[in-house]
Design a protein around this motif. Structure first.
Motif, PDB file in Angstrom:
ATOM      1  N   PHE A 265       0.841  -1.202   0.000  1.00  0.00           N
ATOM      2  CA  PHE A 265       0.000   0.000   0.000  1.00  0.00           C
ATOM      3  C   PHE A 265       0.876   1.251   0.000  1.00  0.00           C
ATOM      4  O   PHE A 265       0.697   2.153  -0.821  1.00  0.00           O
ATOM      5  CB  PHE A 265      -0.923  -0.008   1.227  1.00  0.00           C
ATOM      6  CG  PHE A 265      -1.656   1.284   1.428  1.00  0.00           C
ATOM      7  CD1 PHE A 265      -2.782   1.585   0.678  1.00  0.00           C
ATOM      8  CD2 PHE A 265      -1.201   2.211   2.358  1.00  0.00           C
ATOM      9  CE1 PHE A 265      -3.450   2.791   0.855  1.00  0.00           C
ATOM     10  CE2 PHE A 265      -1.871   3.419   2.543  1.00  0.00           C
ATOM     11  CZ  PHE A 265      -2.995   3.712   1.788  1.00  0.00           C
ATOM     12  N   TYR A 266       1.831   1.328   0.924  1.00  0.00           N
ATOM     13  CA  TYR A 266       2.702   2.497   1.002  1.00  0.00           C
ATOM     14  C   TYR A 266       3.577   2.632  -0.244  1.00  0.00           C
ATOM     15  O   TYR A 266       3.807   3.743  -0.727  1.00  0.00           O
ATOM     16  CB  TYR A 266       3.577   2.449   2.257  1.00  0.00           C
ATOM     17  CG  TYR A 266       2.805   2.701   3.519  1.00  0.00           C
ATOM     18  CD1 TYR A 266       2.200   3.939   3.751  1.00  0.00           C
ATOM     19  CD2 TYR A 266       2.644   1.707   4.474  1.00  0.00           C
ATOM     20  CE1 TYR A 266       1.470   4.166   4.907  1.00  0.00           C
ATOM     21  CE2 TYR A 266       1.919   1.933   5.631  1.00  0.00           C
ATOM     22  CZ  TYR A 266       1.337   3.163   5.835  1.00  0.00           C
ATOM     23  OH  TYR A 266       0.614   3.381   6.978  1.00  0.00           O
TER      24      TYR A 266
ATOM     25  N   LYS B 292       2.942   1.740  -3.358  1.00  0.00           N
ATOM     26  CA  LYS B 292       2.156   2.261  -4.482  1.00  0.00           C
ATOM     27  C   LYS B 292       1.884   3.754  -4.316  1.00  0.00           C
ATOM     28  O   LYS B 292       1.977   4.515  -5.283  1.00  0.00           O
ATOM     29  CB  LYS B 292       0.840   1.493  -4.606  1.00  0.00           C
ATOM     30  CG  LYS B 292       1.025   0.075  -5.114  1.00  0.00           C
ATOM     31  CD  LYS B 292      -0.293  -0.666  -5.165  1.00  0.00           C
ATOM     32  CE  LYS B 292      -0.099  -2.085  -5.667  1.00  0.00           C
ATOM     33  NZ  LYS B 292      -1.367  -2.849  -5.666  1.00  0.00           N
ATOM     34  N   LYS B 293       1.553   4.174  -3.109  1.00  0.00           N
ATOM     35  CA  LYS B 293       1.281   5.591  -2.856  1.00  0.00           C
ATOM     36  C   LYS B 293       2.534   6.444  -3.066  1.00  0.00           C
ATOM     37  O   LYS B 293       2.480   7.527  -3.657  1.00  0.00           O
ATOM     38  CB  LYS B 293       0.744   5.806  -1.431  1.00  0.00           C
ATOM     39  CG  LYS B 293      -0.642   5.265  -1.227  1.00  0.00           C
ATOM     40  CD  LYS B 293      -1.633   6.015  -2.096  1.00  0.00           C
ATOM     41  CE  LYS B 293      -3.047   5.534  -1.861  1.00  0.00           C
ATOM     42  NZ  LYS B 293      -3.971   6.117  -2.824  1.00  0.00           N
ATOM     43  N   MET B 294       3.664   5.974  -2.587  1.00  0.00           N
ATOM     44  CA  MET B 294       4.898   6.750  -2.726  1.00  0.00           C
ATOM     45  C   MET B 294       5.409   6.744  -4.163  1.00  0.00           C
ATOM     46  O   MET B 294       5.990   7.727  -4.622  1.00  0.00           O
ATOM     47  CB  MET B 294       5.958   6.231  -1.753  1.00  0.00           C
ATOM     48  CG  MET B 294       5.559   6.386  -0.284  1.00  0.00           C
ATOM     49  SD  MET B 294       4.854   8.000   0.164  1.00  0.00           S
ATOM     50  CE  MET B 294       6.273   9.042   0.020  1.00  0.00           C
ATOM     51  N   LYS B 295       5.176   5.688  -4.890  1.00  0.00           N
ATOM     52  CA  LYS B 295       5.529   5.646  -6.318  1.00  0.00           C
ATOM     53  C   LYS B 295       4.746   6.722  -7.066  1.00  0.00           C
ATOM     54  O   LYS B 295       5.295   7.407  -7.930  1.00  0.00           O
ATOM     55  CB  LYS B 295       5.222   4.260  -6.888  1.00  0.00           C
ATOM     56  CG  LYS B 295       5.429   4.153  -8.379  1.00  0.00           C
ATOM     57  CD  LYS B 295       5.018   2.783  -8.904  1.00  0.00           C
ATOM     58  CE  LYS B 295       5.000   2.755 -10.412  1.00  0.00           C
ATOM     59  NZ  LYS B 295       4.605   1.446 -10.926  1.00  0.00           N
ATOM     60  N   GLU B 296       3.458   6.892  -6.743  1.00  0.00           N
ATOM     61  CA  GLU B 296       2.631   7.926  -7.366  1.00  0.00           C
ATOM     62  C   GLU B 296       3.186   9.319  -7.101  1.00  0.00           C
ATOM     63  O   GLU B 296       2.967  10.239  -7.883  1.00  0.00           O
ATOM     64  CB  GLU B 296       1.197   7.859  -6.839  1.00  0.00           C
ATOM     65  CG  GLU B 296       0.429   6.636  -7.263  1.00  0.00           C
ATOM     66  CD  GLU B 296      -0.918   6.511  -6.552  1.00  0.00           C
ATOM     67  OE1 GLU B 296      -1.296   7.429  -5.788  1.00  0.00           O
ATOM     68  OE2 GLU B 296      -1.587   5.486  -6.754  1.00  0.00           O
ATOM     69  N   ARG B 297       3.916   9.467  -6.004  1.00  0.00           N
ATOM     70  CA  ARG B 297       4.467  10.772  -5.623  1.00  0.00           C
ATOM     71  C   ARG B 297       5.917  10.958  -6.074  1.00  0.00           C
ATOM     72  O   ARG B 297       6.596  11.895  -5.661  1.00  0.00           O
ATOM     73  CB  ARG B 297       4.345  10.968  -4.118  1.00  0.00           C
ATOM     74  CG  ARG B 297       2.895  11.194  -3.712  1.00  0.00           C
ATOM     75  CD  ARG B 297       2.672  11.017  -2.241  1.00  0.00           C
ATOM     76  NE  ARG B 297       1.320  11.320  -1.829  1.00  0.00           N
ATOM     77  CZ  ARG B 297       0.251  10.567  -2.026  1.00  0.00           C
ATOM     78  NH1 ARG B 297       0.372   9.434  -2.685  1.00  0.00           N
ATOM     79  NH2 ARG B 297      -0.940  10.917  -1.603  1.00  0.00           N
TER      80      ARG B 297
END
Length: 124
Positions: free
Chosen positions: A46-47, A49-54
């Motif tokens: 989860f983390y 994927k979110k950090m990849k988006e950023r």
């Protein structure tokens, strides 16, 4: 699709690499997983994927705690990657573990920041 990495030695660290779109080098986040808690992988993904988006390159690393220099080998592997900005390495620790903490202490100078995320699941 995420890249999978592994060291050719039996029992060494394995993991997944989440690399953002675009041209790097990107800041990098390492998330350690000992495999001791099944839910750690879910939270780590989860983390990641979110950090990849950023715009972060994220490495979820499943450690073999019986190996002495496992964390050092992982850091060395990540620092050699072209898409990683070696001046911006961060660590997210989801699973608290004394052995990991002792090793992190040895390598803390490689990290710009270390975040520890505690979670509780009362149903497991």
């Amino acid at each position: 699709m995420n890249d999978i990495f592994w060291n050719s030695l039996p029992g060494s660290a394995t993991g997944e690499i989440f690399t953002p779109e675009g041209i790097g080098p990107f800041p990098a986040i390492i998330i350690f997983d000992t495999g001791l808690k099944e839910s750690t992988k879910t939270y780590a993904t989860f983390y990641a994927k979110k950090m990849k988006e950023r715009g972060f390159s994220v490495f979820i690393v499943k450690l073999n705690l019986s190996k002495k220099n496992e964390i050092g080998s992982v850091i060395e592997f990540i620092l050699k990657r072209n898409e990683v900005n070696s001046d911006k390495i961060y660590l997210i620790e989801i699973e608290k573990n004394n052995l990991i903490n002792l090793n992190i202490e040895l390598y803390k100078n490689y990290f710009q920041a270390i975040a520890s995320i505690n979670y509780f699941n009362y149903f497991n």
